[in-house]
Design an enzyme around this catalytic site. Structure first.
Site, PDB file in Angstrom:
ATOM      1  N   HIS A   1       2.460  -4.981   6.309  1.00 18.17           N
ATOM      2  CA  HIS A   1       3.814  -5.062   6.514  1.00 18.17           C
ATOM      3  C   HIS A   1       4.238  -6.405   7.321  1.00 18.17           C
ATOM      4  O   HIS A   1       3.411  -7.175   7.491  1.00 18.17           O
ATOM      5  CB  HIS A   1       4.476  -3.687   7.527  1.00 18.17           C
ATOM      6  CG  HIS A   1       3.427  -3.423   8.500  1.00 18.17           C
ATOM      7  ND1 HIS A   1       3.059  -4.281   9.413  1.00 18.17           N
ATOM      8  CD2 HIS A   1       2.587  -2.492   8.710  1.00 18.17           C
ATOM      9  CE1 HIS A   1       2.250  -3.675  10.327  1.00 18.17           C
ATOM     10  NE2 HIS A   1       1.702  -2.518  10.003  1.00 18.17           N
TER      11      HIS A   1
ATOM     12  N   LYS B   1      14.301  -3.959   7.264  1.00 17.98           N
ATOM     13  CA  LYS B   1      13.383  -4.060   8.438  1.00 17.98           C
ATOM     14  C   LYS B   1      11.777  -3.976   8.123  1.00 17.98           C
ATOM     15  O   LYS B   1      11.465  -3.132   7.309  1.00 17.98           O
ATOM     16  CB  LYS B   1      13.628  -2.981   9.359  1.00 17.98           C
ATOM     17  CG  LYS B   1      13.503  -3.316  10.587  1.00 17.98           C
ATOM     18  CD  LYS B   1      14.138  -2.555  11.702  1.00 17.98           C
ATOM     19  CE  LYS B   1      14.036  -2.881  13.132  1.00 17.98           C
ATOM     20  NZ  LYS B   1      14.614  -2.194  14.361  1.00 17.98           N
TER      21      LYS B   1
ATOM     22  N   HIS C   1      -8.325 -11.121   7.426  1.00 19.95           N
ATOM     23  CA  HIS C   1      -7.283 -10.871   8.445  1.00 19.95           C
ATOM     24  C   HIS C   1      -7.373 -10.825   9.686  1.00 19.95           C
ATOM     25  O   HIS C   1      -6.683 -11.581  10.483  1.00 19.95           O
ATOM     26  CB  HIS C   1      -6.945  -9.421   7.940  1.00 19.95           C
ATOM     27  CG  HIS C   1      -5.831  -8.943   8.385  1.00 19.95           C
ATOM     28  ND1 HIS C   1      -4.227  -9.196   7.969  1.00 19.95           N
ATOM     29  CD2 HIS C   1      -5.284  -7.979   9.358  1.00 19.95           C
ATOM     30  CE1 HIS C   1      -3.292  -8.622   8.626  1.00 19.95           C
ATOM     31  NE2 HIS C   1      -4.010  -7.855   9.501  1.00 19.95           N
TER      32      HIS C   1
ATOM     33  N   HIS D   1      -5.442 -13.130  12.935  1.00 18.19           N
ATOM     34  CA  HIS D   1      -5.007 -12.764  14.177  1.00 18.19           C
ATOM     35  C   HIS D   1      -5.538 -13.504  15.038  1.00 18.19           C
ATOM     36  O   HIS D   1      -4.844 -13.959  16.096  1.00 18.19           O
ATOM     37  CB  HIS D   1      -5.318 -11.108  14.381  1.00 18.19           C
ATOM     38  CG  HIS D   1      -4.351 -10.133  13.688  1.00 18.19           C
ATOM     39  ND1 HIS D   1      -2.953 -10.375  14.006  1.00 18.19           N
ATOM     40  CD2 HIS D   1      -4.278  -9.128  12.946  1.00 18.19           C
ATOM     41  CE1 HIS D   1      -2.118  -9.390  13.048  1.00 18.19           C
ATOM     42  NE2 HIS D   1      -3.193  -8.444  12.703  1.00 18.19           N
TER      43      HIS D   1
ATOM     44  N   ARG E   1      10.678  -9.907  19.308  1.00 18.36           N
ATOM     45  CA  ARG E   1      11.409  -9.937  20.444  1.00 18.36           C
ATOM     46  C   ARG E   1      12.627 -11.082  20.150  1.00 18.36           C
ATOM     47  O   ARG E   1      12.234 -12.152  19.758  1.00 18.36           O
ATOM     48  CB  ARG E   1      10.768 -10.473  21.627  1.00 18.36           C
ATOM     49  CG  ARG E   1       9.592  -9.403  21.855  1.00 18.36           C
ATOM     50  CD  ARG E   1       9.915  -8.171  22.758  1.00 18.36           C
ATOM     51  NE  ARG E   1       8.633  -7.483  22.633  1.00 18.36           N
ATOM     52  CZ  ARG E   1       8.649  -6.415  21.749  1.00 18.36           C
ATOM     53  NH1 ARG E   1       9.620  -6.174  20.883  1.00 18.36           N
ATOM     54  NH2 ARG E   1       7.569  -5.532  21.903  1.00 18.36           N
TER      55      ARG E   1
ATOM     56  N   ARG F   1      10.282  -5.116  31.413  1.00 14.87           N
ATOM     57  CA  ARG F   1       9.696  -5.931  30.439  1.00 14.87           C
ATOM     58  C   ARG F   1      10.348  -7.302  30.536  1.00 14.87           C
ATOM     59  O   ARG F   1      11.244  -7.720  29.831  1.00 14.87           O
ATOM     60  CB  ARG F   1       9.639  -5.221  29.134  1.00 14.87           C
ATOM     61  CG  ARG F   1       8.665  -6.047  28.200  1.00 14.87           C
ATOM     62  CD  ARG F   1       8.990  -5.460  26.676  1.00 14.87           C
ATOM     63  NE  ARG F   1      10.291  -5.933  26.376  1.00 14.87           N
ATOM     64  CZ  ARG F   1      10.817  -5.287  25.361  1.00 14.87           C
ATOM     65  NH1 ARG F   1      10.316  -4.107  24.841  1.00 14.87           N
ATOM     66  NH2 ARG F   1      12.012  -5.727  24.953  1.00 14.87           N
TER      67      ARG F   1
ATOM     68  N   ASN G   1      18.628  -8.829  28.005  1.00 15.14           N
ATOM     69  CA  ASN G   1      18.524  -9.729  26.805  1.00 15.14           C
ATOM     70  C   ASN G   1      18.004  -8.529  25.828  1.00 15.14           C
ATOM     71  O   ASN G   1      16.732  -8.131  25.835  1.00 15.14           O
ATOM     72  CB  ASN G   1      17.489 -10.806  27.226  1.00 15.14           C
ATOM     73  CG  ASN G   1      17.255 -11.440  25.734  1.00 15.14           C
ATOM     74  OD1 ASN G   1      18.022 -11.192  24.720  1.00 15.14           O
ATOM     75  ND2 ASN G   1      16.492 -12.405  25.899  1.00 15.14           N
ATOM     76  N   THR G   2      18.889  -8.097  24.691  1.00 13.06           N
ATOM     77  CA  THR G   2      18.005  -7.211  23.970  1.00 13.06           C
ATOM     78  C   THR G   2      18.430  -7.882  22.487  1.00 13.06           C
ATOM     79  O   THR G   2      19.277  -8.766  22.345  1.00 13.06           O
ATOM     80  CB  THR G   2      18.759  -5.753  24.053  1.00 13.06           C
ATOM     81  OG1 THR G   2      18.201  -5.003  23.017  1.00 13.06           O
ATOM     82  CG2 THR G   2      20.322  -5.833  23.819  1.00 13.06           C
TER      83      THR G   2
HETATM   84 FE   LIG Z   1      -2.908  -6.936  11.326  1.00 11.81          FE
END
Ligand SMILES: [Fe+2]
Length: 577
Positions: A11, A36, A152, A156, A425, A504, A534-535
């Site tokens: 995804h 999305k 993978h 990351h 974000r 947060r 802040n969204t």
């Molecule tokens: Fe992953």
């Protein structure tokens, strides 16, 4: 040397473009195709490449695909075939998994999955949609670029370590799964990154969190942050059950047993059914079990590396409560988390890794001080769209001052300024902003965005004032950590204080986004409060807006009061602007 990074597996498909160690552009496909997490349902679109994100990266650099030297793909299917040799003979279908599975996410042994991944070079060369063809001609499956399938979890790890401010660090990645790994441990030194160990499927903290997310009536691989928000309302009365499911075995190893959630906790919650105390308690217990497990893993990694710095990535690293637990109780004195810690960030990690390796570079000069790597639009582009939409608008004399005035009297403002953020974000480029002073603003924003009422909204605060408003607050530009709101000022910013007393936070300094910084400063001048809500600038089930057209559509279809888009202001008739 141009290196194009691609994530198209599982995804959050995305693309990133690196030129000699410098990141030129990065974006998620969802912002362009309006789906999305980027993947349309259906067997033939599931694994398609993020052509629009690739097109954006090429456009941002003013090049065509034929100008790219290397393509780095953040998954190595040859690991699943038992051979690392690209071009080795492959017989399909390959042996299916011994366990029946529901989706490719659970089993990359699915032949269709492997076919698509192995054929990705051919798809890139010949599969671009017609309207994007301009930047994709003159290539074929063999190049002219060189194609690299990259492990993978390595991608990351690179996305965190190579973007961090550290010269040397331990690196921990935790996600649902990669080819086989679900957790990896590495040590980074200069441009070297050596793996110390890994945990493989079926033992996965990310998949366990997904299973609980689905059990609690939310969408799997998408709504994990809702479960995290629920944890604050619950008690840890099922902790023992989760500790039976997760068993830490030392030396970084752990096992995750099939959770059998229904047998343990009763029938699953149906979507839209009321959330009961039992659901809160399951979420709270899972969260604590996750935190305790990751703390154990971090302690082992600290002992193995003797480093005082930790870099984190993988989808589980988007859990800001867990990150904060590592910060407060973990053995590392410094933490850095990749803001696009989910799979979107793997396109960046893949590109940075292949770029450094192919150039033989010993040093790293990229530091990810901000996440503004997406598209920007000129004032002329924006005004053209405003005219076309027949919205009435005016050019502001002083954007920061005028928007601060609107916010100070309780208006909710869409804020579209500069390059779009990379990662999940909104950080001041594609944001919805509001005053934190009125407690009812949280409900109003959840209403505007059609979100569940238990979900908190997050604040941005001037970096130099963060510690006066939030306990022990440090620089935190990516909203990846929570801090307690200081009790003496909590009454002044009630809208951003979660039920557990934390927020947060995003800290902002002027070099990251001058206009956004000036806006928060102007709000402070009017109210005495250097904090704004802040969204993200989106409505339910929609990705964050990308283009001026997206912003206008979202503005006119939601109860936002005003839209500050570039130097222009669009206001609803009832707003005195
Ligand atoms: Fe992953």
């Amino acid at each position: 040397m141009y290196t194009l990074g691609i994530n198209a597996v599982f995804h959050d498909p995305s693309a990133s473009l690196v030129w000699d160690g410098e990141v030129l552009a990065a974006a998620e496909e969802e912002r362009f195709n309006h789906v999305k997490h980027g993947k349309r349902p259906g067997p033939f679109s599931t694994y398609e490449l993020p052509f629009q994100a690739i097109d954006y990266c090429l456009r941002a650099a003013g090049i065509r695909l034929a100008d790219v030297d290397h393509v780095a793909y953040s998954f190595d299917p040859y690991q699943l075939l038992g051979s690392h040799q690209v071009g080795a003979a492959i017989s399909l279908p390959v042996a299916p998994s011994a366990h029946p599975t529901k989706s490719a996410w659970e089993s990359p042994w699915e032949p269709l999955f492997l076919c698509y991944v192995l054929n990705a070079p051919r798809q890139l060369a010949g599969g671009a949609p017609h309207h994007l063809k301009e930047r994709f001609p003159e290539v074929h499956a063999d190049g002219p670029y060189r194609w690299h399938f990259v492990d993978h979890h390595l991608t990351h790890a690179v996305s965190a370590y190579h973007a961090s401010p550290f010269e040397q660090a331990a690196v921990l990645t935790v996600d649902g799964r990669g080819e086989r790994a679900t957790t990896s441990y590495s040590i980074g030194d200069g441009n070297r990154l050596d793996r110390l160990g890994q945990v493989d499927v079926p033992h996965s903290l990310g998949i366990l969190y997904e299973q609980v997310t689905e059990y609690l009536g939310f969408q799997r691989s998408s709504d994990e942050y809702k479960v995290m928000a629920l944890t604050s309302f619950g008690k840890q009365r099922f902790l023992r059950e989760f500790q039976e499911i997760i068993c830490v075995q030392g030396e970084g190893r752990y096992t995750v047993q099939p959770p059998e959630l229904e047998a343990r906790f009763g029938p699953p919650r149906q979507r839209h059914a009321p959330i009961e105390a039992r659901h809160h308690d399951v979420a709270a217990s899972l969260q604590v079990a996750l935190e305790e497990t990751v703390l154990e893993l971090a302690r082992w990694l600290h002992g193995a590396t003797r480093s005082d710095s930790l870099c984190l990535a993988g989808g589980v690293a988007l859990n800001c409560v867990m990150n904060s637990c590592l910060r407060d109780r973990g053995p590392f004195s410094r933490l850095w988390v990749q803001p696009a810690a989910g799979d979107a960030g793997t396109s960046l990690g893949a590109a940075l890794w292949v770029d450094a390796r192919e150039r033989g570079s010993e040093s790293r000069h990229f530091r990810m001080d901000h996440a503004f790597l997406g598209p920007a639009y000129s004032d002329q582009d924006i005004e053209r769209v405003l005219r076309w939409s027949k919205s009435s608008y005016r050019r502001m004399d002083d954007v920061a001052q005028e928007v601060a005035a609107l916010l100070a009297v309780g208006n909710v403002v869409g804020w579209f300024q500069g390059r779009m953020e990379f990662g999940p974000r909104a950080l001041g480029a594609r944001s919805i902003l509001a005053s934190p002073i009125d407690a009812s603003m949280q409900d109003r924003l959840n209403d505007i965005k059609d979100r569940e009422d238990f979900r908190p909204v997050a604040p941005v605060v001037l970096e130099q004032e963060a510690s006066r408003w939030f306990e022990r607050a440090e620089t935190s530009p990516f909203m990846l950590f929570v801090y307690p709101v200081r009790p003496d000022v909590a009454g002044r910013i009630p809208a951003v204080r979660h039920v557990d007393g934390t927020a947060r936070i995003q800290t902002i300094n002027r070099s990251q986004h001058p206009l956004f910084y000036d806006l928060v400063k102007a709000f402070r001048a009017r109210t005495g409060v250097p904090v704004l809500i802040n969204t993200s600038f989106n409505t339910r089930s929609e990705p964050i807006v990308c283009s001026p057209e997206d912003a206008l559509r979202s503005f006119w279809s939601s109860p936002l009061d005003a839209l500050a888009i570039g130097p222009f202001l669009v206001a609803k008739p009832a707003v005195d602007a």
